[in-house]
Design a protein around this motif. Structure first.
Motif, PDB file in Angstrom:
ATOM      1  N   VAL A 288      39.625  45.698  32.620  1.00 24.03           N
ATOM      2  CA  VAL A 288      40.731  45.228  33.453  1.00 24.03           C
ATOM      3  C   VAL A 288      40.502  43.743  33.727  1.00 24.03           C
ATOM      4  O   VAL A 288      39.433  43.341  34.184  1.00 24.03           O
ATOM      5  CB  VAL A 288      40.822  46.017  34.775  1.00 24.03           C
ATOM      6  N   VAL A 289      41.532  42.946  33.439  1.00 23.25           N
ATOM      7  CA  VAL A 289      41.470  41.499  33.632  1.00 23.25           C
ATOM      8  C   VAL A 289      42.479  41.110  34.701  1.00 23.25           C
ATOM      9  O   VAL A 289      43.661  41.445  34.599  1.00 23.25           O
ATOM     10  CB  VAL A 289      41.796  40.750  32.313  1.00 23.25           C
ATOM     11  N   ASN A 290      42.016  40.430  35.741  1.00 25.01           N
ATOM     12  CA  ASN A 290      42.912  39.851  36.752  1.00 25.01           C
ATOM     13  C   ASN A 290      43.386  38.499  36.232  1.00 25.01           C
ATOM     14  O   ASN A 290      42.585  37.702  35.740  1.00 25.01           O
ATOM     15  CB  ASN A 290      42.192  39.649  38.083  1.00 25.01           C
ATOM     16  N   LEU A 291      44.680  38.242  36.405  1.00 23.01           N
ATOM     17  CA  LEU A 291      45.262  36.993  35.934  1.00 23.01           C
ATOM     18  C   LEU A 291      45.776  36.168  37.102  1.00 23.01           C
ATOM     19  O   LEU A 291      46.331  36.723  38.054  1.00 23.01           O
ATOM     20  CB  LEU A 291      46.425  37.284  34.976  1.00 23.01           C
ATOM     21  N   THR A 292      45.596  34.875  37.012  1.00 22.20           N
ATOM     22  CA  THR A 292      46.169  33.941  37.975  1.00 22.20           C
ATOM     23  C   THR A 292      47.119  33.040  37.204  1.00 22.20           C
ATOM     24  O   THR A 292      46.707  32.346  36.273  1.00 22.20           O
ATOM     25  CB  THR A 292      45.071  33.096  38.658  1.00 22.20           C
ATOM     26  N   THR A 293      48.388  33.101  37.583  1.00 23.90           N
ATOM     27  CA  THR A 293      49.431  32.374  36.867  1.00 23.90           C
ATOM     28  C   THR A 293      50.127  31.430  37.828  1.00 23.90           C
ATOM     29  O   THR A 293      50.643  31.854  38.860  1.00 23.90           O
ATOM     30  CB  THR A 293      50.442  33.360  36.249  1.00 23.90           C
ATOM     31  N   ARG A 294      50.129  30.147  37.496  1.00 25.34           N
ATOM     32  CA  ARG A 294      50.701  29.119  38.363  1.00 25.34           C
ATOM     33  C   ARG A 294      51.633  28.201  37.592  1.00 25.34           C
ATOM     34  O   ARG A 294      51.480  28.009  36.388  1.00 25.34           O
ATOM     35  CB  ARG A 294      49.597  28.263  38.986  1.00 25.34           C
ATOM     36  N   CYS A 295      52.549  27.612  38.331  1.00 25.68           N
ATOM     37  CA  CYS A 295      53.390  26.543  37.805  1.00 25.68           C
ATOM     38  C   CYS A 295      53.547  25.527  38.923  1.00 25.68           C
ATOM     39  O   CYS A 295      53.887  25.892  40.055  1.00 25.68           O
ATOM     40  CB  CYS A 295      54.750  27.088  37.359  1.00 25.68           C
ATOM     41  N   ARG A 296      53.274  24.286  38.620  1.00 21.85           N
ATOM     42  CA  ARG A 296      53.310  23.204  39.611  1.00 21.85           C
ATOM     43  C   ARG A 296      52.440  23.531  40.835  1.00 21.85           C
ATOM     44  O   ARG A 296      52.809  23.262  41.971  1.00 21.85           O
ATOM     45  CB  ARG A 296      54.742  22.903  40.019  1.00 21.85           C
ATOM     46  N   GLY A 297      51.298  24.169  40.589  1.00 19.24           N
ATOM     47  CA  GLY A 297      50.350  24.482  41.647  1.00 19.24           C
ATOM     48  C   GLY A 297      50.673  25.729  42.454  1.00 19.24           C
ATOM     49  O   GLY A 297      49.880  26.152  43.280  1.00 19.24           O
ATOM     50  N   GLU A 298      51.818  26.340  42.222  1.00 20.24           N
ATOM     51  CA  GLU A 298      52.247  27.500  42.995  1.00 20.24           C
ATOM     52  C   GLU A 298      52.080  28.772  42.167  1.00 20.24           C
ATOM     53  O   GLU A 298      52.419  28.807  40.979  1.00 20.24           O
ATOM     54  CB  GLU A 298      53.716  27.320  43.383  1.00 20.24           C
ATOM     55  N   LYS A 299      51.545  29.826  42.805  1.00 21.72           N
ATOM     56  CA  LYS A 299      51.429  31.106  42.108  1.00 21.72           C
ATOM     57  C   LYS A 299      52.816  31.653  41.813  1.00 21.72           C
ATOM     58  O   LYS A 299      53.645  31.756  42.706  1.00 21.72           O
ATOM     59  CB  LYS A 299      50.661  32.122  42.956  1.00 21.72           C
ATOM     60  N   VAL A 300      53.042  32.008  40.556  1.00 23.48           N
ATOM     61  CA  VAL A 300      54.339  32.561  40.167  1.00 23.48           C
ATOM     62  C   VAL A 300      54.260  34.061  39.893  1.00 23.48           C
ATOM     63  O   VAL A 300      55.281  34.729  39.836  1.00 23.48           O
ATOM     64  CB  VAL A 300      54.943  31.807  38.964  1.00 23.48           C
ATOM     65  N   LEU A 301      53.048  34.576  39.731  1.00 22.20           N
ATOM     66  CA  LEU A 301      52.825  36.014  39.584  1.00 22.20           C
ATOM     67  C   LEU A 301      51.716  36.423  40.531  1.00 22.20           C
ATOM     68  O   LEU A 301      50.717  35.730  40.661  1.00 22.20           O
ATOM     69  CB  LEU A 301      52.421  36.369  38.152  1.00 22.20           C
ATOM     70  N   MET A 302      51.898  37.570  41.166  1.00 15.50           N
ATOM     71  CA  MET A 302      50.878  38.112  42.078  1.00 15.50           C
ATOM     72  C   MET A 302      50.454  39.481  41.540  1.00 15.50           C
ATOM     73  O   MET A 302      51.178  40.094  40.756  1.00 15.50           O
ATOM     74  CB  MET A 302      51.448  38.272  43.487  1.00 15.50           C
ATOM     75  N   ALA A 303      49.317  39.956  42.006  1.00 10.34           N
ATOM     76  CA  ALA A 303      48.812  41.283  41.606  1.00 10.34           C
ATOM     77  C   ALA A 303      48.950  41.467  40.102  1.00 10.34           C
ATOM     78  O   ALA A 303      49.405  42.491  39.627  1.00 10.34           O
ATOM     79  CB  ALA A 303      49.553  42.380  42.379  1.00 10.34           C
ATOM     80  N   SER A 304      48.530  40.474  39.371  1.00 15.77           N
ATOM     81  CA  SER A 304      48.694  40.441  37.923  1.00 15.77           C
ATOM     82  C   SER A 304      47.422  40.939  37.256  1.00 15.77           C
ATOM     83  O   SER A 304      46.368  40.328  37.391  1.00 15.77           O
ATOM     84  CB  SER A 304      49.016  39.002  37.504  1.00 15.77           C
ATOM     85  N   ARG A 305      47.556  42.080  36.543  1.00 12.90           N
ATOM     86  CA  ARG A 305      46.391  42.694  35.893  1.00 12.90           C
ATOM     87  C   ARG A 305      46.764  43.191  34.503  1.00 12.90           C
ATOM     88  O   ARG A 305      47.858  43.720  34.312  1.00 12.90           O
ATOM     89  CB  ARG A 305      45.893  43.890  36.691  1.00 12.90           C
ATOM     90  N   ALA A 306      45.825  43.056  33.592  1.00 10.41           N
ATOM     91  CA  ALA A 306      46.007  43.583  32.241  1.00 10.41           C
ATOM     92  C   ALA A 306      44.836  44.492  31.927  1.00 10.41           C
ATOM     93  O   ALA A 306      43.688  44.191  32.266  1.00 10.41           O
ATOM     94  CB  ALA A 306      46.069  42.440  31.236  1.00 10.41           C
ATOM     95  N   THR A 307      45.125  45.602  31.276  1.00 14.79           N
ATOM     96  CA  THR A 307      44.090  46.503  30.793  1.00 14.79           C
ATOM     97  C   THR A 307      44.098  46.465  29.277  1.00 14.79           C
ATOM     98  O   THR A 307      45.156  46.601  28.653  1.00 14.79           O
ATOM     99  CB  THR A 307      44.337  47.941  31.276  1.00 14.79           C
ATOM    100  N   VAL A 308      42.912  46.254  28.716  1.00 16.55           N
ATOM    101  CA  VAL A 308      42.777  46.164  27.259  1.00 16.55           C
ATOM    102  C   VAL A 308      41.676  47.102  26.779  1.00 16.55           C
ATOM    103  O   VAL A 308      40.787  47.461  27.540  1.00 16.55           O
ATOM    104  CB  VAL A 308      42.472  44.715  26.803  1.00 16.55           C
ATOM    105  N   ARG A 309      41.791  47.507  25.525  1.00 17.46           N
ATOM    106  CA  ARG A 309      40.714  48.288  24.892  1.00 17.46           C
ATOM    107  C   ARG A 309      40.016  47.385  23.897  1.00 17.46           C
ATOM    108  O   ARG A 309      40.656  46.817  23.006  1.00 17.46           O
ATOM    109  CB  ARG A 309      41.258  49.516  24.186  1.00 17.46           C
ATOM    110  N   LEU A 310      38.729  47.248  24.084  1.00 25.56           N
ATOM    111  CA  LEU A 310      37.931  46.383  23.219  1.00 25.56           C
ATOM    112  C   LEU A 310      37.126  47.228  22.230  1.00 25.56           C
ATOM    113  O   LEU A 310      36.776  48.366  22.535  1.00 25.56           O
ATOM    114  CB  LEU A 310      36.982  45.519  24.062  1.00 25.56           C
ATOM    115  N   PRO A 311      36.829  46.643  21.079  1.00 22.87           N
ATOM    116  CA  PRO A 311      36.007  47.381  20.106  1.00 22.87           C
ATOM    117  C   PRO A 311      34.572  47.521  20.587  1.00 22.87           C
ATOM    118  O   PRO A 311      34.119  46.832  21.443  1.00 22.87           O
ATOM    119  CB  PRO A 311      36.095  46.527  18.840  1.00 22.87           C
TER     120      PRO A 311
END
Length: 142
Positions: A119-142
């Motif tokens: 599980v990866v938490n993401l921080t996404t901003r534009c012009r210094g402001e968070k544009v996405l909150m509670a942003s998480r991705a789940t991936v399967r790795l080899p």
């Protein structure tokens, strides 16, 4: 980034380096064509103003997909992305100029799960402001 990352290569706290993704009006037009979302707030300054927005805004799903690119580029295989979830907190305003907007995305491994899932938490901003909150991705790795 096209190197394949393995489950044993990451630990909780592993950071995905910041990436900057430009979004211009032409990108919004292309996304509208691909998605079928031709809402004029995504291309008309007049419609955006009438809706009370500070300007033309990127599609929310385009913003989410842009954040997902950090993860899919990091893992080297977009098919390994199992799930992504976000809350939209602020629109990405895209000026009608040569520069547009720049979306900044960073990530950090929050936890490792069974089945080689991460599980990866993401921080996404534009012009210094968070544009996405509670942003998480789940991936399967080899």
């Amino acid at each position: 980034m096209t190197a394949t990352i393995g489950y044993d290569d990451v630990e909780v706290g592993t950071e995905l380096p910041e990436r900057l993704f430009p979004l211009r009006r032409a990108d919004l037009v292309r996304y509208a064509g691909a998605s079928g979302d031709f809402n004029p707030i995504h291309w008309s300054d007049r419609a955006a103003a009438e809706a009370g927005l500070p300007g033309v805004i990127a599609h929310g799903m385009l913003t989410m997909a842009t954040a997902a690119r950090l993860v899919t580029d990091w893992i080297g295989d977009p098919r390994a992305l199992l799930e992504i979830g976000v809350k939209f907190s602020s629109p990405v305003v895209v000026p009608d100029d040569d520069e547009g907007a720049t979306v900044s995305v960073r990530g950090v491994v929050e936890k490792k799960l069974d089945g080689n899932r991460v599980v990866v938490n993401l921080t996404t901003r534009c012009r210094g402001e968070k544009v996405l909150m509670a942003s998480r991705a789940t991936v399967r790795l080899p």
